[in-house]
Design an enzyme around this catalytic site. Structure first.
Site, PDB file in Angstrom:
ATOM      1  CG  ASP A   2      11.581  13.556  -5.439  1.00 46.59           C
ATOM      2  OD1 ASP A   2      10.366  13.377  -5.611  1.00 46.59           O
ATOM      3  OD2 ASP A   2      12.277  14.356  -6.088  1.00 46.59           O
TER       4      ASP A   2
HETATM    5  N1  URA Z   1      11.186  18.963  -6.081  1.00 43.25           N
HETATM    6  C1  URA Z   1      11.829  17.819  -6.350  1.00 43.25           C
HETATM    7  O1  URA Z   1      12.359  17.650  -7.435  1.00 43.25           O
HETATM    8  N2  URA Z   1      11.869  16.867  -5.390  1.00 43.25           N
HETATM    9  C2  URA Z   1      11.297  17.009  -4.184  1.00 43.25           C
HETATM   10  O2  URA Z   1      11.366  16.105  -3.355  1.00 43.25           O
HETATM   11  C3  URA Z   1      10.634  18.213  -3.921  1.00 43.25           C
HETATM   12  C4  URA Z   1      10.595  19.179  -4.882  1.00 43.25           C
END
Ligand code: URA
Length: 236
Positions: free
Chosen positions: A104
């Site tokens: 993310d």
């Molecule tokens: N899970 C999440 O919530 N975000 C990420 O970036 C990776 C795994």
């Protein structure tokens, strides 16, 4: 040798195999001057001429494998509708490399980038269940019930996750730090799993993919994987 067109494009570093399939279906790829939209099409890597957007695609290329410590505030897609900075801006190599899976915008940590479409496919396909390990700062502290919920899988977007692990490593008054391991790569999965047990994520960092560890690589920096690490990933 005859290989499928999408693999040819992935091997040449044009896009991941899945993205290459999209490009073919959108009529962006031609073989010997004829647009091909059929996914099963095979091409001879010695005698056929493949073009993408009118430019010849050359398959003779070197594979590179990079580990980046992704900072928060970068997207893992190559182009973003909001024009936010992309992780590929941080990696200054001449080959066109693509992130393996996603992190993310607000997550930091271990991200592999490569132009090896086969490895990307392998590491991201759900059937391979490659373990990803995160350190998360959570609001509150999960209790034994919450830990058991993770163990059995929690409902996220109407579907139960595979069994996951959560281990509390440090407790503070309002927060805790936990080590979380999941085997899937669903959208914002760790955040949604923590929401489901009512201990939302305040900070999230990926520290390992399988046994491959981020170690002390500084944020925003990258390094080439060693031969041993590459072999390990290919054999996962
Ligand atoms: N899970 C999440 O919530 N975000 C990420 O970036 C990776 C795994």
């Amino acid at each position: 040798m005859e290989i499928r067109l999408q693999k040819y494009l992935a091997d040449a570093g044009i896009a991941s195999r899945r993205k290459a399939e999209e490009l073919i279906q959108r009529g962006k790829v031609a073989v010997n001057g004829k647009v091909v939209t059929e996914l099963g099409t095979k091409v001879d890597d010695k005698t056929d001429t493949v073009t993408y957007n009118g430019k010849v695609v050359n398959i003779e290329r070197k594979y590179v494998y990079i580990m980046l410590n992704k900072p928060e505030g970068f997207v893992t897609t190559v182009k973003d509708q909001f024009n936010r900075p992309a992780v590929t801006d941080l990696v200054k190599v001449k080959e066109r490399v693509f992130p393996v899976g996603r992190l993310d915008y607000d997550t930091s940590g271990l991200l592999i980038l490569t132009n090896d479409g086969d490895l990307t496919y392998k590491l991201t396909h759900p059937k391979h269940e490659v373990e990803k390990t995160y350190i998360a700062k959570l609001f509150g502290t999960p209790d034994i019930n919450d830990i058991n919920k993770f163990k059995h899988g929690v409902h996220v977007d109407g579907r139960k996750t595979l069994p996951a692990k959560i281990e509390i490593i440090e407790k503070e008054e309002k927060y805790c730090y936990a080590k979380i391991t999941i085997k899937e790569g669903r959208n914002r999965q760790v955040r949604k799993m923590c929401d489901a047990i009512k201990h939302p994520v305040a900070m999230l960092k990926r520290v390992a993919t399988g046994d491959l560890e981020l170690g002390d690589l500084p944020k925003g920096k990258y390094r080439y994987l060693t031969e041993k690490e590459i072999r390990y990933l290919k054999n996962l």
